[in-house]
Write a protein that holds these residues in place. Structure first.
Motif: not given
Length: 358
Positions: A185-187, A213-218
């Motif tokens: 998600g960050r990349a 949740t995890d991809r939004l965190a990225g």
């Protein structure tokens, strides 16, 4: 059909009481009933006596086949996926089937529809069918109470010799393959920011899924590095499907017409987003960039081809079954997948928008 050696074949199961029935009648946890009836210690004699008495009264016969599963000799692998027609899960299933074929195992696939209650019913059904290995692929749930029953069932299944591994689940207490969701998600967000996009919207999946949740965190992490906040972006939740992508795209276009880029949190949603933009004759990427996540097999063949985060789905399936076939470990093993940003035609520089043009 795979020819299963005679010594690996199990008799067809008939109607029988479940261990859960004994646990409920005795007023103990499933794990406690499992410990007593498998002859293990750690339970007071009073409780153990009650469980054995109830077991005798109900006529419960413990599954003798599950205890023969050490070493991965069961002929059947039960695989539960969220959505059987989603390319993400079909590619994972392909990896599981490859390893199963190498080991002389059969694979039985169940579909949960991202419904934790239905997933639990599917899990119990597989246990009742005396499968030797259970794999669960798909996002977990943010609320630990939702997964508590599944964790208990899996613990009891393992205590009788069953093997378990999961993909994308954090809290089930078993061996797990964990997709690189936050870093991915960050990349993909950093990619859009480097192209000059600041009016970004997110087509997110169902709230409460740990994958979302995890991809939004990225996404949030990349935004912070550029002095921005996820709170300032429209995040539209819908089903983690192509139809969900269509719903979110229509809402984004209607409520946030100034948007120049849409991050879809999986490729299925991205495909739905692209179909809506095509219907509205919005050029991609000249007017709107779209990025996805997963890199399913059709992503490169779309028009335009989809920029996305590649996860090794087939390898994830192989990794999960390989983990389950290994000798049991005292602690759950974790395997990270890594990720790759794949830049294709659906993302481009942010357009210059006039004040009067959405």
């Amino acid at each position: 059909m795979i020819d299963v050696p005679e010594e690996l074949r199990m008799p067809k199961p008939g109607p029988r009481l479940r261990l859960a029935d004994v646990a409920e009648r005795a007023g103990v946890s499933l794990a406690t009933a499992s410990r007593v009836l498998s002859g293990r210690g750690g339970v007071s004699e009073e409780l153990a006596g009650r469980v054995r008495q109830v077991s005798h009264e109900l006529g419960y016969v413990a599954n003798p086949y599950a205890r023969t599963l050490a070493g991965g000799t069961s002929p059947t692998v039960g695989l539960i996926v969220h959505q059987v027609d989603d390319p993400y899960f079909s590619e994972i299933a392909g990896g599981v089937i490859e390893v199963a074929a190498e080991k002389g195992l059969l694979v039985q696939i169940s579909h949960s529809g991202r419904d934790p209650d239905y997933e639990l019913r599917q899990l119990r059904h597989l246990i009742a069918q005396r499968v030797g290995i259970i794999l669960i692929a798909g996002s977990g749930y943010d609320d630990p109470r939702v997964e508590a029953e599944a964790r208990t069932e899996l613990s009891a299944f393992q205590s009788l010799g069953g093997r378990v591994a999961v993909i994308g689940r954090h809290t089930l207490g078993v061996d797990a393959v964990l997709p690189d969701n936050e870093a991915g998600g960050r990349a993909v967000t950093a990619h859009l920011l480097e192209l000059g996009h600041r009016r970004i919207a997110v087509a997110a999946g169902t709230p409460g899924l740990t994958t979302v949740t995890d991809r939004l965190a990225g996404v949030s992490s990349a935004l912070r590095q550029h002095g921005l906040s996820l709170d300032d972006l429209p995040v539209v939740h819908s089903d983690f499907t192509r139809d969900g992508g269509r719903v979110t795209a229509e809402q984004i276009l209607g409520d946030h017409p100034e948007t120049t880029a849409i991050i879809a949190l999986n490729d299925a949603m991205a495909i739905g987003v692209l179909s809506v933009l095509r219907a509205h004759r919005i050029p991609v990427p000249e007017r709107m960039s779209v990025v996805g996540f997963d890199d399913v097999s059709v992503a490169a063949d779309l028009a335009p081809s989809l920029t996305t985060i590649r996860l090794p789905m087939t390898d994830m399936g192989r990794m999960a079954l390989t983990l389950a076939l290994r000798p049991p470990s005292t602690r759950p093993r974790r395997r990270s997948t890594g990720h790759t940003l794949v830049v294709r035609d659906s993302s481009g520089p942010a357009p210059r928008l006039s004040a009067s043009r959405p």
